[in-house]
Design an enzyme around this catalytic site. Sequence first.
Site, PDB file in Angstrom:
ATOM      1  CB  THR A 257      -0.929   0.031   1.238  1.00  0.00           C
ATOM      2  OG1 THR A 257      -1.840   1.127   1.120  1.00  0.00           O
ATOM      3  CG2 THR A 257      -0.141   0.199   2.526  1.00  0.00           C
TER       4      THR A 257
ATOM      5  CE  LYS B  61      -5.909   0.755   3.912  1.00  0.00           C
ATOM      6  NZ  LYS B  61      -5.983  -0.151   2.762  1.00  0.00           N
TER       7      LYS B  61
ATOM      8  CG  ASP C 230      -9.334  -7.516  -2.966  1.00  0.00           C
ATOM      9  OD1 ASP C 230      -9.512  -6.280  -3.034  1.00  0.00           O
ATOM     10  OD2 ASP C 230      -9.772  -8.300  -3.819  1.00  0.00           O
TER      11      ASP C 230
ATOM     12  N   GLY D 163     -15.467   4.803   0.571  1.00  0.00           N
ATOM     13  CA  GLY D 163     -16.155   3.684  -0.081  1.00  0.00           C
ATOM     14  C   GLY D 163     -17.636   3.644   0.272  1.00  0.00           C
TER      15      GLY D 163
ATOM     16  CG  ASP E 249     -16.746   3.372   5.479  1.00  0.00           C
ATOM     17  OD1 ASP E 249     -16.839   2.153   5.218  1.00  0.00           O
ATOM     18  OD2 ASP E 249     -15.699   3.896   5.921  1.00  0.00           O
TER      19      ASP E 249
ATOM     20  CE  LYS F 117     -14.425   1.969   8.547  1.00  0.00           C
ATOM     21  NZ  LYS F 117     -13.936   2.699   7.394  1.00  0.00           N
TER      22      LYS F 117
END
Length: 193
Positions: free
Chosen positions: A7, A12, A68, A149, A151, A171
Amino acid sequence: MKLVFATNNQNKLKELQNLLGDDIELLSLADINCQDEIPEDHDTLEENARQKAEYIHTKYKLNCFADDTGLEIKALNNEPGVYSARYAGEDKDAKANMNKVLKNLKDESNRSAQFRTVISLILNGKEYQFEGIVKGNILESERGKDGFGYDPIFEPAGYSVSFAEMEMGEKNLISHRGLAVQKLVKFLLEHKF
């Protein structure tokens, strides 16, 4: 030990580095000078995660992991699934993807769904996979401004807010990606490679 996370998302990387401590140094694709468009052309999350991890491991000879994620909606035969990012087209437009889901569910009473993440880790040539699942429902319309996305239209089971209405920390504790990452971190900390 150095470990590549396939990534370039710095948030992240920081989050995972904090969980892993000082024994494992996480590297991004940029850190290994990888500008390649890594292929992701399989029909399952497991195969896509494996394909990305194997690509890095084969080309750079480094231990690595990739993930993924897909949204699986029961009434839509688990669509969009592995095609979640490009459900409404190859330009990967999150708003268009959400609109397509809402349109396809317009007359459906069963709105149950789950987010699923698969992480493929390749260490010393051996693969390990970790899965995280969070169940919930698809809302009638978007709610919340945070997240990304799908969410804003996903409400996790046991909550009365969408992922996009939750604080990031909350979350991450219950999300599909968070659960898969927790399994990965536990594995790496228990096995000193």
